[in-house]
Motif scaffolding. Structure first.
Motif, mmCIF file in Angstrom:
data_model
loop_
_atom_site.group_PDB
_atom_site.id
_atom_site.type_symbol
_atom_site.label_atom_id
_atom_site.label_comp_id
_atom_site.label_asym_id
_atom_site.label_seq_id
_atom_site.Cartn_x
_atom_site.Cartn_y
_atom_site.Cartn_z
ATOM 1 N N LYS A 1 0.836 -1.209 0.000
ATOM 2 C CA LYS A 1 0.000 0.000 0.000
ATOM 3 C C LYS A 1 0.869 1.256 0.000
ATOM 4 N N LYS B 1 0.898 3.995 -2.972
ATOM 5 C CA LYS B 1 0.485 5.389 -2.731
ATOM 6 C C LYS B 1 1.610 6.392 -2.987
ATOM 7 N N CYS C 1 -4.014 -6.650 -5.496
ATOM 8 C CA CYS C 1 -5.135 -7.351 -6.152
ATOM 9 C C CYS C 1 -5.133 -8.833 -5.779
ATOM 10 N N GLY D 1 -6.167 -9.197 -2.264
ATOM 11 C CA GLY D 1 -7.562 -8.788 -2.092
ATOM 12 C C GLY D 1 -8.561 -9.741 -2.689
ATOM 13 N N PHE E 1 -11.140 -6.316 1.002
ATOM 14 C CA PHE E 1 -10.951 -4.864 1.119
ATOM 15 C C PHE E 1 -12.271 -4.174 1.453
ATOM 16 N N ALA E 2 -12.143 -2.942 1.866
ATOM 17 C CA ALA E 2 -13.334 -2.144 2.175
ATOM 18 C C ALA E 2 -14.162 -1.920 0.913
ATOM 19 N N GLU E 3 -15.454 -1.651 1.110
ATOM 20 C CA GLU E 3 -16.373 -1.438 -0.012
ATOM 21 C C GLU E 3 -15.842 -0.349 -0.943
ATOM 22 N N SER F 1 -13.057 -0.309 -2.646
ATOM 23 C CA SER F 1 -11.602 -0.355 -2.899
ATOM 24 C C SER F 1 -11.288 -1.186 -4.131
ATOM 25 N N THR F 2 -11.947 -2.316 -4.261
ATOM 26 C CA THR F 2 -11.703 -3.205 -5.403
ATOM 27 C C THR F 2 -12.021 -2.476 -6.708
ATOM 28 N N LYS G 1 -11.951 0.740 -7.240
ATOM 29 C CA LYS G 1 -10.940 1.777 -7.490
ATOM 30 C C LYS G 1 -9.684 1.161 -8.097
ATOM 31 N N LEU G 2 -9.257 0.008 -7.538
ATOM 32 C CA LEU G 2 -8.073 -0.676 -8.060
ATOM 33 C C LEU G 2 -8.302 -1.088 -9.519
#
Length: 931
Positions: free
Chosen positions: A469, A473, A489, A492, A504-506, A508-509, A511-512
């Motif tokens: 991460k 970033k 990925c 996740g 992952f949090a709602e 996030s997938t 966005k990736l």
């Protein structure tokens, strides 16, 4: 009781059939007569007659053999001599053909046919001699043009080179070049170091070696394997590829021996070629770590080793070549796999080199048979990694980590073992934070490859996610960020398609995935980096929301398809995985409702399906992929021979194709874009699951399309074997059913296709399914047998003593299921028309035969009535005693009524013909009111 047939009667029957033009049936009659005949003069006549049949059927070797047997009995048999001369002429043995014709002329000097045949053959021989002498001078002339340094005419040289290559493709031409000191002259062409002349020499040598072991051995001795491997390592890409092709042809010839009609002669010349194979393989292994070898040459050497070293089949118990290669060359292969691009003194490699090394290592490991062999492989790998890691500077540690990546991508068990070595994992994690891009790339890639290996996944989840991460970033380099994203990925997507196990949090997938698609479409980024975006999508598309967004993004789909054509073919597996996810073509079983209840009661985790993974969504996604050109992209991938197209990759592509042809209306589009052609190789090579999925896709296409249009030309014959494989007992009921339906369509097209189905030994399996409990499979098998019954060999099976085949067809004609009755009665109508002896057998197979035929004639279905009427008509025509049995029953009354039915003209016509035959036999009086 059936009357006994004598050899004489069979011979007469054969003569009549031959005169009628039914040469296959005549051959069968003569063969049967031979089995009954003991007298030598009569046997000689039968052999002579069989020779005539074989000539008509264009089986010249058998024609020559039978004619020779007749001549052995009577050396003055002119017909046999003439027929043998015709066969010998077709076999190309002109001198022997002339000898037989001269004998015929001496026995009957006034026979004009013999004289004309001898004159024509003499003329043919003269032309051949002229051509041969002309060929001699042409070969000499071509070499003169190519080797003359003063010759400046480029077109003339190109034409001479092309003529030489074309001549070498024909056996006679290849032998002529070989005998005319051609190998020495071709060696001179190779030594010119001019690309066009080297290509001409290599391509001509391919013709000389193809399928000919002794020539291959002689050429290898003359050229030397070290010269060939040196040519393989040249910078010129086409020359290197041509050398690779020549070496592959040589390996095949040395392994398989002669594949033409000279096996006896060849085996006498050369007995064992394993020594030569080892010399070639040793030189290929020596090329791998050679600094002076080109990157393409290194790739070609790896690809060649992948093709020729491991066993083709587990049935071959000898894996000694693999053990020898591991012993002699494992470390040399790892030299390529551990190369760090851009590092000082690193080997020249392409984007595919490390992947090719991984594939070769994986194939060698899979070819090992016992724990001791595998343990030796592990020790060699561990020793190699330690040699670079322990007591070495940073450059050495990078080589060690690169080796770990190579092994994790290939034989992952070996990769896991070296990952456990002390200090390796810590070095990977610490180098991930390196400020130098090249070092960071090596470490992040190793971490990614380790992330989906079960042994290390939990450790990496605990230690690697926060690190990845941070890199994602804060790194300023897209090449690093994209790799870090893939690692995230992978971690996740640990829940796979289970909607309730999101890592992952709602959001996030999503966005990736959006970032992956953005990078994928950015052509400013190099293809090698963009492929990592596809790697990311291969994991993220487990999520149905990601799938839906991806298929809406046409630019992303087409960018992904375009990447499959790039130099870096390691992207293929990721592309295939993404498509499998989008089409939901992975294996998924419906959970047992009772087990679900138990799991809930025990508070166990229950997998949940995403609402957007329901059939309607999948169907829409498939349509969008088809519109975007998925079939053309996959067809290109299959067509390209590349090590990255591994068996597991082929299986994924087969799964996608099966999903693409699920709906009948989509199959035309799949065929039009080259899907039918691509499925054939997928169905013949790869994992068993992959081959079965591809075969099932072929079956679906064959069932609903016109097979001659879907698989034009010779391709239609290649479809037979995959379809027959669907009949094996271990296949599912649906696969059996679709295989039978597809074979039914093919069997109805031509005798040549029926012969191909027979050759693949499908008939016993088709028969087996005629006893199947499932009514649709039973029906499909019966319909398939109906079409197969157009072949003489299948008709003969229904007359076999002790067989229930005919009985089953008669009984099925009386079943309640109308479709089954239609198929069975259609088979009976065909059998009785094409093979009259079956008509006599029907009354003996079951006591219910009469009532079954009567029920067919009284059926409300016009189609069943017609089939029944044709069977009765054929039986009436076959023999008087059968006609008597039919007329003595209620059949006479039924036929009399049907003969007057003007609403069903075909049925009425068959009934009238049956009655006319009864009148002819004197069984009934003629009706004065009927014509």
């Amino acid at each position: 009781m059936e009357e006994t047939v004598t050899a004489g009667q069979l011979r007469e029957r054969g003569n009549a059939l031959f005169q009628a033009g039914d040469h296959a049936a005549a051959l069968a009659a003569y063969t049967q007569a031979l089995s009954l005949c003991q007298a030598e003069p009569e046997r000689a006549v039968l052999h002579r007659n069989r020779a005539a049949c074989y000539l008509k059927l264009e089986d010249y070797a058998k024609a020559e053999a039978d004619a020779s047997k007749a001549i052995e009995a009577d050396g003055r048999d002119m017909k046999a001599l003439f027929r043998r001369s015709q066969a010998l002429q077709k076999l190309g043995r002109l001198d022997q053909a002339v000898s037989d014709l001269q004998r015929c002329v001496s026995l009957e000097p006034k026979n004009k046919a013999f004289q004309e045949a001898l004159r024509a053959l003499g003329s043919t021989m003269h032309e051949k001699m002229k051509t041969m002498s002309c060929t001699d001078s042409k070969v000499e002339q071509m070499f003169q043009i190519l080797l003359d340094p003063q010759e400046k005419d480029v077109d003339k040289k190109q034409k001479a080179a092309q003529n030489l290559i074309v001549l070498a493709r024909e056996e006679a031409g290849a032998e002529k070049i070989f005998q005319s000191d051609g190998v020495r002259l071709l060696t001179q062409l190779l030594d010119t170091a001019k690309a066009d002349l080297m290509l001409a020499a290599l391509r001509t040598l391919v013709g000389l070696c193809s399928g000919h072991r002794s020539r291959s051995m002689a050429i290898l001795t003359e050229l030397g394997s070290s010269r060939l491997s040196a040519v393989l390592g040249v910078e010129h890409e086409q020359v290197s590829l041509a050398a690779c092709n020549l070496l592959h042809v040589m390996f095949d010839s040395l392994k398989e021996g002669m594949q033409k009609d000279f096996r006896g002669k060849e085996d006498a010349l050369v007995l064992d070629s394993s020594k030569e194979q080892k010399v070639l393989i040793k030189d290929l292994l020596e090329l791998l770590p050679l600094e002076g070898a080109s990157a393409h040459g290194r790739d070609n050497a790896l690809n060649l080793l992948i093709k020729v070293v491991p066993r083709k089949s587990p049935k071959d118990i000898n894996n000694s070549m693999t053990l020898w290669v591991i012993d002699q060359g494992l470390k040399k292969i790892l030299e390529v796999g551990s190369t760090v691009c851009g590092a000082p003194g690193s080997l020249p490699v392409t984007e595919n080199s490390r992947m090719s090394a991984s594939v070769l290592l994986s194939k060698l490991y899979d070819d090992l048979k016992c724990d001791a062999e595998r343990e030796n492989f592990h020790h060699l790998c561990e020793d190699y990694v330690r040699s670079w890691f322990e007591g070495q500077e940073l450059a050495g540690k990078l080589r060690a980590i690169q080796t770990v990546s190579c092994l994790l991508q290939g034989p992952s068990e070996a990769g896991n073992r070296v990952l456990e070595l002390e200090g390796i994992m810590d070095s990977i994690l610490s180098l991930c934070a390196s400020v130098r891009e090249a070092h960071q790339l090596v470490a992040v890639e190793a971490l990614i490859h380790a992330a989906d290996k079960a042994k290390r996944a939990s450790f990496i989840t605990a230690n690697g996610v926060s690190l990845l991460k941070e890199i994602y970033k804060h790194s300023e380099r897209d090449s690093i960020r994209i790799r870090a994203l893939v690692g995230l990925c992978k971690l996740g997507s640990a829940g796979g398609t289970d909607f309730s196990m999101k890592q992952f949090a709602e959001g996030s997938t999503m966005k990736l995935a959006k970032q992956c698609r953005k990078w994928l479409c950015n052509e400013a980024i190099d293809a090698g980096t963009r492929r990592w975006a596809v790697e990311g999508l291969a994991y993220l598309t487990f999520d149905a929301d990601v799938k839906e967004e991806f298929v809406e993004d046409k630019a992303a789909m087409q960018a992904m398809f375009q990447l499959t054509k790039s130099e870096d073919r390691s992207v293929l597996y990721a592309v295939a995985s993404t498509l499998v996810n989008c089409t939901n073509s992975y294996d998924h079983e419906e959970p047992d409702p009772q087990m679900l209840e138990l799991a809930k009661y025990a508070k166990q985790h229950i997998p949940e399906q995403h609402p957007k993974d329901k059939p309607d969504f999948v169907k829409r996604r498939v349509r969008k992929l088809l519109t975007a050109g998925v079939v053309s992209a996959l067809a290109c991938v299959v067509k390209s021979e590349n090590p990255a197209l591994t068996n597991s990759c082929r299986e994924l592509i087969s799964r996608v194709f099966l999903a693409l042809v699920a709906e009948a209306e989509d199959r035309g589009c799949v065929v039009a874009q080259g899907g039918g052609k691509a499925l054939i190789p997928l169905s013949l090579e790869g994992t068993e699951v992959g081959q079965t999925k591809a075969a099932q896709a072929l079956a679906k296409i064959t069932i609903t399309s016109n097979p001659e249009m879907a698989f034009p030309g010779e391709r239609i014959y290649e479809v037979v074997r995959p379809l027959v494989s669907l009949l094996h007992l271990q296949r599912s009921g649906l696969e059996n059913f679709e295989g039978l339906m597809a074979l039914t369509n093919l069997a109805g097209i031509s005798e040549r296709l029926r012969q191909k189905i027979l050759k693949e030994r499908a008939v016993p399996m088709i028969e087996g399914y005629m006893f199947e409990e499932h009514e649709l499979i039973r029906l499909a098998a019966t319909e398939c047998m109906c079409n197969m019954a157009m072949s003489k060999e299948v008709q003969e099976l229904f007359l076999d003593e002790g067989s229930d085949r005919l009985k089953l067809m008669v009984l099925y004609s009386g079943e309640e299921d109308e479709k089954l009755r239609r198929a069975a009665s259609g088979t009976l109508a065909m059998l009785t028309a094409l093979h009259p002896p079956i008509c006599k057998r029907i009354p003996r197979v079951t006591v219910h035969w009469l009532e079954i035929l009567q029920a067919l004639l009284l059926s409300p279905s016009a189609e069943l009535q017609h089939r029944g009427a044709v069977v009765v008509m054929n039986m009436m025509a076959a023999a008087r005693e059968v006609a008597e049995q039919l007329i003595a029953s209620e059949m006479l009354e039924i036929l009399s009524v049907l003969a007057k039915d003007e609403d069903k003209p075909r049925v009425a016509q068959a009934a009238r013909e049956s009655l006319a035959r009864a009148v002819e036999y004197g069984l009934i009086e003629p009706n004065p009111h009927q014509q």
